[in-house]
Design an enzyme around this catalytic site. Structure first.
Site, PDB file in Angstrom:
ATOM      1  N   ARG A 138      -0.124  14.917  12.856  1.00  0.00           N
ATOM      2  CA  ARG A 138       0.560  14.525  11.618  1.00  0.00           C
ATOM      3  C   ARG A 138       0.687  15.766  10.729  1.00  0.00           C
ATOM      4  NH1 ARG A 138      -1.787   8.872   9.423  1.00  0.00           N
ATOM      5  NH2 ARG A 138       0.252   8.773   8.428  1.00  0.00           N
ATOM      6  N   LYS A 160       0.832  -1.210   0.000  1.00  0.00           N
ATOM      7  CA  LYS A 160       0.000   0.000   0.000  1.00  0.00           C
ATOM      8  C   LYS A 160       0.864   1.255   0.000  1.00  0.00           C
ATOM      9  CE  LYS A 160      -1.693   1.640   4.066  1.00  0.00           C
ATOM     10  NZ  LYS A 160      -1.392   3.050   4.305  1.00  0.00           N
ATOM     11  N   ASN A 161       1.877   1.273   0.863  1.00  0.00           N
ATOM     12  CA  ASN A 161       2.633   2.506   1.028  1.00  0.00           C
ATOM     13  C   ASN A 161       3.619   2.764  -0.103  1.00  0.00           C
ATOM     14  OD1 ASN A 161       1.133   3.016   3.260  1.00  0.00           O
ATOM     15  ND2 ASN A 161       2.693   2.397   4.745  1.00  0.00           N
ATOM     16  N   CYS A 178      -5.275   7.983   9.282  1.00  0.00           N
ATOM     17  CA  CYS A 178      -5.492   7.382  10.600  1.00  0.00           C
ATOM     18  C   CYS A 178      -5.090   8.374  11.688  1.00  0.00           C
ATOM     19  CB  CYS A 178      -4.670   6.096  10.728  1.00  0.00           C
ATOM     20  SG  CYS A 178      -5.392   4.709   9.847  1.00  0.00           S
ATOM     21  N   ASP A 196       4.344   0.747  12.319  1.00  0.00           N
ATOM     22  CA  ASP A 196       3.113   0.082  11.879  1.00  0.00           C
ATOM     23  C   ASP A 196       2.997  -1.339  12.426  1.00  0.00           C
ATOM     24  OD1 ASP A 196       2.376   2.273  10.392  1.00  0.00           O
ATOM     25  OD2 ASP A 196       3.323   1.561   8.566  1.00  0.00           O
TER      26      ASP A 196
HETATM   27  C1  EPZ Z   1       4.028   6.847   6.419  1.00  0.00           C
HETATM   28  O1  EPZ Z   1       3.213   7.881   6.971  1.00  0.00           O
HETATM   29  C2  EPZ Z   1       3.123   5.651   6.248  1.00  0.00           C
HETATM   30  N1  EPZ Z   1       2.055   6.000   5.334  1.00  0.00           N
HETATM   31  C3  EPZ Z   1       2.592   5.217   7.605  1.00  0.00           C
HETATM   32  O2  EPZ Z   1       1.845   4.034   7.420  1.00  0.00           O
HETATM   33  C4  EPZ Z   1       3.768   4.914   8.531  1.00  0.00           C
HETATM   34  O3  EPZ Z   1       3.268   4.641   9.811  1.00  0.00           O
HETATM   35  C5  EPZ Z   1       4.706   6.128   8.599  1.00  0.00           C
HETATM   36  O4  EPZ Z   1       5.111   6.513   7.264  1.00  0.00           O
HETATM   37  C6  EPZ Z   1       5.960   5.868   9.411  1.00  0.00           C
HETATM   38  O5  EPZ Z   1       6.672   4.811   8.845  1.00  0.00           O
HETATM   39  C7  EPZ Z   1       2.264   5.983   4.018  1.00  0.00           C
HETATM   40  O6  EPZ Z   1       3.342   5.698   3.537  1.00  0.00           O
HETATM   41  C8  EPZ Z   1       1.108   6.279   3.142  1.00  0.00           C
HETATM   42  P1  EPZ Z   1       5.985  10.298   8.408  1.00  0.00           P
HETATM   43  P2  EPZ Z   1       3.715   9.381   6.974  1.00  0.00           P
HETATM   44  O7  EPZ Z   1       5.856  11.520   7.569  1.00  0.00           O
HETATM   45  O8  EPZ Z   1       4.392   9.665   5.692  1.00  0.00           O
HETATM   46  C9  EPZ Z   1       6.242  13.732  11.722  1.00  0.00           C
HETATM   47  C10 EPZ Z   1       0.001   2.617   7.643  1.00  0.00           C
HETATM   48  O9  EPZ Z   1      -0.603   2.108   8.617  1.00  0.00           O
HETATM   49  N2  EPZ Z   1       6.129  14.687  10.590  1.00  0.00           N
HETATM   50  O10 EPZ Z   1       7.242   9.519   8.336  1.00  0.00           O
HETATM   51  O11 EPZ Z   1       2.575  10.223   7.382  1.00  0.00           O
HETATM   52  C11 EPZ Z   1       4.895  13.100  12.029  1.00  0.00           C
HETATM   53  O12 EPZ Z   1       4.131  13.899  12.867  1.00  0.00           O
HETATM   54  C12 EPZ Z   1       0.445   4.058   7.684  1.00  0.00           C
HETATM   55  O13 EPZ Z   1       0.230   2.006   6.601  1.00  0.00           O
HETATM   56  C13 EPZ Z   1       6.302  16.032  10.808  1.00  0.00           C
HETATM   57  O14 EPZ Z   1       6.556  16.476  11.934  1.00  0.00           O
HETATM   58  O15 EPZ Z   1       4.770   9.312   8.138  1.00  0.00           O
HETATM   59  C14 EPZ Z   1       5.282  11.783  12.664  1.00  0.00           C
HETATM   60  O16 EPZ Z   1       5.522  11.974  14.032  1.00  0.00           O
HETATM   61  C15 EPZ Z   1       0.003   4.773   8.924  1.00  0.00           C
HETATM   62  N3  EPZ Z   1       6.162  16.894   9.760  1.00  0.00           N
HETATM   63  C16 EPZ Z   1       6.612  11.448  11.990  1.00  0.00           C
HETATM   64  O17 EPZ Z   1       7.062  12.647  11.362  1.00  0.00           O
HETATM   65  C17 EPZ Z   1       5.886  16.473   8.501  1.00  0.00           C
HETATM   66  O18 EPZ Z   1       5.789  17.305   7.585  1.00  0.00           O
HETATM   67  C18 EPZ Z   1       6.505  10.335  10.954  1.00  0.00           C
HETATM   68  O19 EPZ Z   1       5.677  10.728   9.892  1.00  0.00           O
HETATM   69  C19 EPZ Z   1       5.717  15.082   8.284  1.00  0.00           C
HETATM   70  C20 EPZ Z   1       5.843  14.214   9.348  1.00  0.00           C
END
Ligand code: EPZ
Length: 427
Positions: A117, A18-19, A112, A302
């Protein structure tokens, strides 16, 4: 509906991730020729992506499980609010809209509810590449009157989504971009692989510094990588239920942190051939001890709820510390309804294993938490009913079919009603 307490046995093939699929579908909008994405799972987030692509003027056609897109025509500059709110991955469309049409009007993405986020890293990176962003409440109006240009970008945190947004933007920008502090997740490499297949020049994907030389992109055919989180869902379920399962199309490297934990808990986990994994378990697990989630290659956030579910009946205490999201363990209260001994204090989940869980009526509140409830219900005595299946459908095409193929007594009453163009609704 699950009647638990049976061992799992048999083999299942892992679907495409998916991701990987979600950012690749957005990136496909940059191509000037036909794009064919192979073996795309029919997930709810994929259905949302198809609606979003259609709303932007790029409808997709599904043939034999592949998705065919013909990007390159006139492109819309506005994503309707309900589609932005439907998933986090809607934000991936910001970069292609800016790169192609010079304007993007969006609202903040949904997804979610795992805690805050924000998208500040996405926006700061795009601003460094020439985007002008104005915000009014949750509405963003972004323009790039002179197009996007290459830039040197340093991420404060290796955000998966921000790295992917900037990879997509950089592939279409004029000149060279360096993304330092980049996420190293396999799905980031996969997006880079797709863009490379379209003609982008990218070095360093999978390391924390990625170099991209932007330019025109053409169409291609591409098969995304297998879903490592689905694989870990099956491994955790089989570990806790007992039995022997073979996962096909499941490369071992990204599963190593989970495999190590499950081995210490008493399972046998080994490679089978080039792309297979076999897990054997007698269902009598020893608690995992102290585990922390982290960015790749550490134990994935995850997978936290999935492991938690497997540990509910393990002998001893498991302490799971979540380091990425502030609200990862909303499933804990639902575990308790099944008789689990859990104590959740923000990012720390303490589990004291009990001899058995009892089936119960529980509700999924997010995707992986929902999958964790399925695992718990598979191990529990008696019948469980899991509500909130629409969350689970974000990331599992047919979780009942997946576990049914391994001998579980599981059925799902969500009906899929799909249009020929691929957009679908859950009834
Ligand atoms: C991706 O989400 C995945 N989703 C998530 O999977 C996964 O849990 C996550 O990466 C971590 O591995 C997809 O790929 C579609 P991040 P994403 O940006 O991109 C902070 C699932 O169940 N952050 O790495 O949203 C944020 O708050 C899903 O399949 C900022 O501060 O994750 C978080 O604490 C759920 N500013 C951390 O980084 C930003 O601009 C990680 O977020 C972006 C993020």
């Amino acid at each position: 509906m699950i009647r638990g307490g049976r061992p799992l046995a048999g083999e299942v093939e892992m679907p495409c991730a998916k991701n990987s699929v979600l950012p690749i579908l957005a990136a496909a909008m940059l191509a000037r020729g036909a794009v064919r994405i192979r073996r795309v799972p029919r997930l709810r987030d994929v259905e949302t992506s198809l609606q979003l692509l259609a709303a932007l003027g790029c409808p997709a056609v599904q043939i034999d499980g592949d998705l065919l897109l013909a990007p390159g025509g006139p492109m819309g500059d506005t994503v309707p609010r309900p589609l932005m709110a439907a998933m986090r991955s809607s934000i991936y469309y910001l970069a292609p809209m800016l790169a192609r049409g010079g304007r993007a009007r969006v609202t903040l993405p949904g997804g979610c509810r795992l805690g805050a986020r924000p998208i500040d890293l996405h926006l700061e990176g795009l601003a460094a590449m020439g985007a002008r962003i104005s915000a009014d409440g949750d509405q963003l109006d972004c323009t790039a009157p002179n197009g996007l240009h290459g830039a040197e970008i340093r991420l404060r945190f290796p955000s998966v989504g921000a790295t992917e947004t900037l990879l997509i933007a950089a592939a279409a920008a004029a000149g060279e971009t360096r993304i330092c502090g980049a996420a190293r997740e396999p799905e980031v490499c996969d997006l880079a692989g797709f863009l490379t297949a379209c003609g982008a020049r990218i070095e360093g994907a999978g390391t924390s510094c990625i170099r991209v030389l932007g330019g025109p992109l053409q169409g291609c055919e591409y098969t995304p990588i297998p879903d490592r989180i689905t694989a870990q869902t099956v491994l955790c379920a089989a570990a806790a239920c007992g039995g022997q399962v073979l996962l096909r199309r499941a490369p071992f490297a990204p599963l190593q942190p989970m495999a190590g934990i499950l081995r210490r808990a008493g399972c046998s986990v080994r490679r089978a051939g080039q792309d297979g994994v076999v897990l054997e378990s007698d269902g009598c697990l020893t608690a995992a001890g102290s585990i922390s989630t982290g960015v790749y290659p550490a134990f994935a956030t995850d997978a936290g709820p999935l492991l938690a579910a497997a540990m509910l009946t393990a002998r001893g205490e498991t302490r799971l510390r979540e380091t990425i999201f502030s609200n990862r363990f909303s499933c804990a209260a639902q575990f308790a309804r099944m008789g689990a001994k859990v104590d959740c204090d923000g990012r720390l989940l303490c589990i004291r294993g009990v001899p058995a869980l009892q089936g119960a009526q529980v509700t999924a509140q997010d995707l992986r938490g929902g999958a964790a409830l399925v695992i718990a219900a598979l191990t529990a005595q008696g019948e469980s009913r899991i509500g909130g299946v629409e969350y689970i459908r974000r990331g599992y095409e047919d979780i009942a079919g997946l576990f049914g193929a391994l001998g579980a007594e599981i059925s799902c009453t969500v009906q899929q009603v799909c249009s020929p163009a691929g957009a679908g609704v859950s009834a």
